[in-house]
Design a protein around this motif. Structure first.
Motif, short mmCIF file in Angstrom:
data_model
loop_
_atom_site.label_atom_id
_atom_site.label_comp_id
_atom_site.label_asym_id
_atom_site.label_seq_id
_atom_site.Cartn_x
_atom_site.Cartn_y
_atom_site.Cartn_z
N LEU A 102 0.83 -1.20 0.00
CA LEU A 102 0.00 0.00 0.00
C LEU A 102 0.87 1.26 0.00
N LEU A 103 1.95 1.25 0.77
CA LEU A 103 2.87 2.39 0.74
C LEU A 103 3.48 2.56 -0.65
N GLY A 104 3.84 1.45 -1.28
CA GLY A 104 4.37 1.49 -2.64
C GLY A 104 3.34 2.02 -3.63
N TRP A 105 2.08 1.60 -3.45
CA TRP A 105 1.00 2.08 -4.32
C TRP A 105 0.91 3.60 -4.20
N CYS A 106 0.97 4.11 -2.98
CA CYS A 106 0.89 5.56 -2.76
C CYS A 106 2.08 6.28 -3.40
N ARG A 107 3.28 5.74 -3.24
CA ARG A 107 4.46 6.36 -3.87
C ARG A 107 4.29 6.39 -5.39
N GLY A 108 3.83 5.28 -5.96
CA GLY A 108 3.60 5.24 -7.39
C GLY A 108 2.55 6.25 -7.81
N PHE A 109 1.47 6.34 -7.06
CA PHE A 109 0.40 7.28 -7.39
C PHE A 109 0.94 8.71 -7.41
N LEU A 110 1.70 9.07 -6.40
CA LEU A 110 2.24 10.43 -6.33
C LEU A 110 3.15 10.74 -7.52
N GLY A 111 3.99 9.77 -7.89
CA GLY A 111 4.87 9.97 -9.03
C GLY A 111 4.10 10.12 -10.33
N GLY A 112 3.15 9.22 -10.55
CA GLY A 112 2.34 9.29 -11.77
C GLY A 112 1.50 10.55 -11.83
N PHE A 113 0.93 10.92 -10.69
CA PHE A 113 0.11 12.13 -10.63
C PHE A 113 0.95 13.36 -10.94
N GLY A 114 2.14 13.42 -10.36
CA GLY A 114 3.02 14.55 -10.62
C GLY A 114 3.43 14.65 -12.08
N LEU A 115 3.70 13.51 -12.70
CA LEU A 115 4.05 13.50 -14.12
C LEU A 115 2.92 14.09 -14.98
N ALA A 116 1.70 13.70 -14.67
CA ALA A 116 0.57 14.11 -15.50
C ALA A 116 0.02 15.49 -15.14
N ALA A 117 -0.10 15.77 -13.86
CA ALA A 117 -0.78 17.00 -13.43
C ALA A 117 0.16 18.20 -13.31
#
Length: 183
Positions: A102-117
């Motif tokens: 779950l912590l890894g999922w959150c790290r991935g989400f933040l990275g992907g979100f930052g790339l796109a947004a």
């Protein structure tokens, strides 16, 4: 809308390992979810290279576990019944393994979100708070002292993360789409 289920965690893990992505299935799914929630609109073929920020990666094979993950995630994020779910390890695994995922999922989400947004996405105050909470969760060190209460806490945090992702997707994707359709 055709319903597509998320692939099994083990299938995505095996494909990620075969491609030597250096990430597990949870973090990869989080990255994809963040990327889509931030407003990116990749194709079924090129999403992996974009999410991983690696132009040397080959296109995703049709009907592979990664293709299935992309198609299911895109549909689930758009689902009017809030059917979106996180790709997590088997519930039979230890709470510590699932917590780390779950912590890894959150790290991935933040990275992907930052790339796109980008640096200043158009977020409501509630979404800004949720993004900050996701960041704190991703940076957490978890301690596992009481298996029963740890299990409950993990379920609560996973549900919060799921809702936070939907909220961010709504602000960055659904809101702008609805504003465009009104004009």
């Amino acid at each position: 809308m055709t319903e597509i289920d998320l692939p099994l965690y083990a299938e995505v893990t095996a494909q990620a390992e075969a491609l030597r992505l250096g990430t597990d299935a949870a973090e990869l799914h989080g990255s994809l979810c963040g990327y889509l929630s931030g407003g990116a609109t990749p194709s079924r073929k090129d999403w992996l290279a974009l999410v991983m920020a690696d132009s040397d990666l080959d296109d995703v094979e049709p009907d592979s576990a990664l293709d299935q993950m992309f198609r299911a995630t895109a549909l689930l994020l758009e689902s009017p019944d809030f059917g979106f779910e996180l790709l997590m390890p088997d519930p039979d695994l230890s709470v510590s393994e699932r917590g780390d995922a779950l912590l890894g999922w959150c790290r991935g989400f933040l990275g992907g979100f930052g790339l796109a947004a980008g640096a200043e996405p158009p977020l409501s105050e509630e979404s800004r708070d949720a993004l900050g909470d996701l960041s704190r969760i991703a940076a957490s060190d978890l301690a596992y002292d009481d298996p029963e209460s740890d299990e409950e806490a993990l379920e609560e945090v996973a549900e919060f993360v799921r809702v936070a992702a939907l909220l961010l997707h709504s602000d960055c994707v659904l809101g702008p789409r609805h504003r465009r359709s009104l004009n």
